[in-house]
Design an enzyme around this catalytic site. Structure first.
Site, PDB file in Angstrom:
ATOM      1  CB  CYS A   2      -0.893   0.003   1.241  1.00  0.00           C
ATOM      2  SG  CYS A   2      -1.786  -1.536   1.495  1.00  0.00           S
ATOM      3  NE  ARG A  27       4.350   1.615  -1.579  1.00  0.00           N
ATOM      4  CZ  ARG A  27       5.417   1.569  -0.779  1.00  0.00           C
ATOM      5  NH1 ARG A  27       6.548   2.124  -1.180  1.00  0.00           N
ATOM      6  NH2 ARG A  27       5.382   0.996   0.382  1.00  0.00           N
ATOM      7  CD1 TRP A  75      -1.982  -5.571  -3.900  1.00  0.00           C
ATOM      8  CD2 TRP A  75      -0.997  -6.456  -2.111  1.00  0.00           C
ATOM      9  NE1 TRP A  75      -1.524  -6.815  -4.255  1.00  0.00           N
ATOM     10  CE2 TRP A  75      -0.924  -7.378  -3.180  1.00  0.00           C
ATOM     11  CE3 TRP A  75      -0.447  -6.806  -0.884  1.00  0.00           C
ATOM     12  CZ2 TRP A  75      -0.325  -8.629  -3.042  1.00  0.00           C
ATOM     13  CZ3 TRP A  75       0.157  -8.042  -0.741  1.00  0.00           C
ATOM     14  CH2 TRP A  75       0.214  -8.942  -1.813  1.00  0.00           C
ATOM     15  CG  ASN A  99       1.163   1.762   3.706  1.00  0.00           C
ATOM     16  OD1 ASN A  99       0.031   1.887   3.264  1.00  0.00           O
ATOM     17  ND2 ASN A  99       2.215   2.329   3.137  1.00  0.00           N
ATOM     18  N   GLY A 100       0.523  -1.840   6.294  1.00  0.00           N
ATOM     19  CA  GLY A 100       0.955  -2.878   7.229  1.00  0.00           C
ATOM     20  C   GLY A 100      -0.205  -3.724   7.709  1.00  0.00           C
ATOM     21  CD  GLU A 489      15.421 -12.030 -11.784  1.00  0.00           C
ATOM     22  OE1 GLU A 489      14.941 -10.903 -12.030  1.00  0.00           O
ATOM     23  OE2 GLU A 489      15.159 -12.654 -10.723  1.00  0.00           O
ATOM     24  CE  LYS A 493      12.632  -9.338 -13.206  1.00  0.00           C
ATOM     25  NZ  LYS A 493      12.335 -10.076 -11.985  1.00  0.00           N
ATOM     26  CG  HIS A 512      18.623 -36.375 -11.958  1.00  0.00           C
ATOM     27  ND1 HIS A 512      18.987 -37.655 -11.579  1.00  0.00           N
ATOM     28  CD2 HIS A 512      19.780 -35.763 -12.333  1.00  0.00           C
ATOM     29  CE1 HIS A 512      20.288 -37.808 -11.698  1.00  0.00           C
ATOM     30  NE2 HIS A 512      20.796 -36.671 -12.165  1.00  0.00           N
ATOM     31  CE  LYS A 611      10.426  -2.033  -7.765  1.00  0.00           C
ATOM     32  NZ  LYS A 611      11.028  -2.877  -8.808  1.00  0.00           N
TER      33      LYS A 611
END
Length: 616
Positions: A2, A27, A75, A99-100, A489, A493, A512, A611
């Site tokens: 947030c 974010r 969020w 936030n949190g 990575e 992406k 394997h 983010k």
């Protein structure tokens, strides 16, 4: 996560709040809202599900005006994305953004319900609004009311609070979630990220955990707890933000992500600036304790999350091969809950783009608390000066990547890798490693920005190939040695922004189990630099071709790999084998980007992601 923006000014603050919300869109969020003190005793509020643009349309139809206000992008954590759950939350004369996570909100809610308060949302934040409103009835002053409330909260939070009866101030609180204060002649501002406030100021106070701040048009006063648990005014340093505000725009690029991919040559040059001598790394440039910590390290624990974790995995190859120092790489969310057997002389090396990643911060604190006798210190690699991770570490190596807006990290990753190579070479030098090899790698580091620029010239070719991927549902990435984390990575992406399921494996693991997945519908992306494992990799690629797999290979021009049935080869500019992980990252970023564009996804703000992950 947030985003918070708050302001008190001599002018109408709505434009400032809305500009701040737009700058925090990177974010990740699902709703947005604002609340202003429109007149003494009168609060105005607007909330909307979806993008900030939807809120802006709402405010165009029914504008708000005031000289003090709070704003938020949410969020969803507690309660679905909805207008009722969107911030700010209001209770009587009080409006709150948060936030949190408030971990004890259920107990507090039961208490408030018993006291006659009615809840209109499913959020934990509404508890804070009602608590502040109740405390105001007895304490009178907003600062005192917020102080009493935060003493009862458990969890992580940053708060912005306004009182309709006091249109001349905003109160903020920080505990475990970032909050900064912006200072300007016309007023005072709060934000969860300095980027939100760069339109009005470049001077900031970075609050410490436990701080309260009372912001007025004349300035602000920060209050901290003393040793006896009493609130006292304290002086916090005012720092000038060092990045140009222009970096917040997309410029000529369609998306922030593509802009940031193309910024990597400059970003890496900035990460190297002032840290290379003629034939060695200038360890002294890392900071006053660098030589001591790197000299005394007998083992290194690298701790990070997500993309930063992949950078840490590459660093293990570098540090062990170049410096001979044993390394252990851990996911921060696991490390913080493990009884870690750290031998004496362990250096804790944490990585975070934002410096506010909750799990990484918790891992640092856990290590310091549980086994302080085993750790000689903590080194952080970070992109945000003044962040919590930087302030709580003994030594910090800043990456100087500049603000990164796209949720999927690009230049933050390559600058982390660059900084980690500097650490590996610093460790090598302090242990008397072969000076000729060190000098050779330093020489190649000087040309790394040019190498990345040359690699970016592959974009047209990769964009054409990406169209073939848009209809696939799965992709397998292969690499060996230090390229294996780069394959991870690349897979991350692709899944982040195109929503194609992707996995990465060490190429030697094909037989394997993963080989069972190979057929014409499973494309395989492989990384083939010219190194000691190239011939082994070629054998792995033949295993794929023999089973009808479709290969896309990023290869060194001297690898001997050529186009053929079932295999497309993209030639990556030749480079030093130690720096190949950095160079080979770029084509994978471009591939993910152009596949996502072909599929029509939201490249900069992929669904369900944020983010800066500032909660567990």
């Amino acid at each position: 996560m947030c985003g918070i923006v708050a302001a008190v000014s001599t002018d109408n603050v709505l434009p400032i709040l809305m500009e701040g919300l737009k700058r925090l869109e990177y974010r990740g969020y699902d709703s947005a809202g604002v609340a202003l003190v429109e007149a003494p005793g009168k609060l105005g509020r607007a909330r909307e599900v979806g993008k900030v643009a939807a809120l802006e349309r709402l405010l165009t139809a029914a504008p708000l005006t005031g000289m003090a206000g709070v704003a938020h992008t949410r969020w969803a954590t507690h309660g679905e994305p909805s207008q009722d759950n969107a911030h700010p939350h209001v209770s009587g004369r009080v409006a709150v953004v948060h936030n949190g996570i408030i971990e004890n909100h259920q107990a507090l809610k039961a208490e408030l319900v018993a006291d006659g308060y009615v809840f209109t949302s499913a959020t934990d934040t509404e508890v804070v609004a009602h608590l502040v409103e109740r405390e105001l009835k007895t304490r009178g002053e907003l600062l005192a009311a917020v102080d009493a409330v935060v003493a009862r909260l458990e969890g992580a939070y940053a708060l912005g609070v306004i009182d309709a009866d006091r249109p001349d101030r905003v109160v903020g609180a920080r505990h475990g979630s970032p909050l900064v204060v912006g200072i300007a002649e016309q007023g005072c501002y709060l934000g969860s990220d300095p980027l939100a406030l760069l339109k009005v100021t470049d001077r900031f106070i970075y609050l410490d955990d436990g701080d309260l701040v009372e912001a007025t048009r004349e300035g602000c006063v920060v209050h901290a707890l003393d040793a006896a648990g009493r609130r006292r005014p304290v002086v916090r340093e005012v720092l000038r933000y060092e990045h140009d505000d222009m970096v917040a725009g997309k410029g000529e690029f369609e998306h922030y992500m593509l802009k940031e991919i193309h910024e990597q040559p400059v970003a890496v040059a900035n990460a190297l600036e002032g840290r290379l001598g003629s034939d060695r790394v200038l360890v002294e440039a890392f900071g006053p304790r660098a030589r001591t910590l790197l000299s005394e390290a007998r083992q290194i624990h690298l701790v990070a999350c997500g993309t930063s974790y992949h950078a840490a995995m590459v660093a293990r190859y570098w540090i062990e091969s170049l410096a001979g120092v044993p390394c252990q790489v851990e996911i921060a969310s696991e490390y913080r809950y493990r009884d870690v057997a750290a031998p004496p002389g362990t250096l804790l090396l944490t990585l975070s783009q934002s410096g506010e990643t909750a799990d990484t911060l918790a891992a640092l604190r856990h290590a310091r608390k549980c086994r302080p006798d085993r750790y000689i210190g903590a080194l952080s690699i970070c992109n945000v000066p003044g962040s919590s991770l930087v302030r709580e570490s003994d030594l910090s190596l800043m990456t100087h990547a500049g603000p990164e807006i796209g949720v999927a990290s690009t230049k933050a990753f390559t600058t982390q890798l660059t900084a980690l190579m500097l650490v590996a070479l610093g460790l090598r030098q302090l242990r008397g490693g072969d000076e000729e090899l060190t000098a050779r790698i330093v020489h190649h580091l000087r040309y790394l920005p040019t190498l990345l620029g040359d690699t970016l010239k592959l974009e047209g070719e990769i964009a054409s190939l990406a169209k073939r991927f848009s209809d696939y549902r799965h992709t397998l990435f292969l690499g060996r040695g230090a390229q294996m984390p780069i394959a991870m990575e690349g897979a991350l992406k692709l899944k982040e922004i195109s929503y194609i399921h992707a996995e990465a494996y060490a190429a030697g693991e094909l037989k394997h189990g993963p080989l069972a997945l190979i057929d014409a519908s499973m494309p395989v992306v492989a990384l083939a630099p010219k190194d000691e494992l190239l011939e082994k990799l070629k054998s792995n690629l033949q295993e794929v071709r023999a089973r009808g797999g479709q290969l896309l290979v990023f290869a060194d021009p001297e690898s001997g790999l050529e186009q053929g049935d079932g295999m497309t080869v993209v030639k990556v500019p030749g480079c030093c084998r130690f720096l190949a992980p950095i160079a080979y990252t770029v084509p994978l970023q471009l591939l993910a980007y152009h596949v996502a564009v072909a599929r029509g996804t939201d490249v900069d703000q992929p669904r369900n992601l944020a983010k800066s992950v500032t909660v567990e």
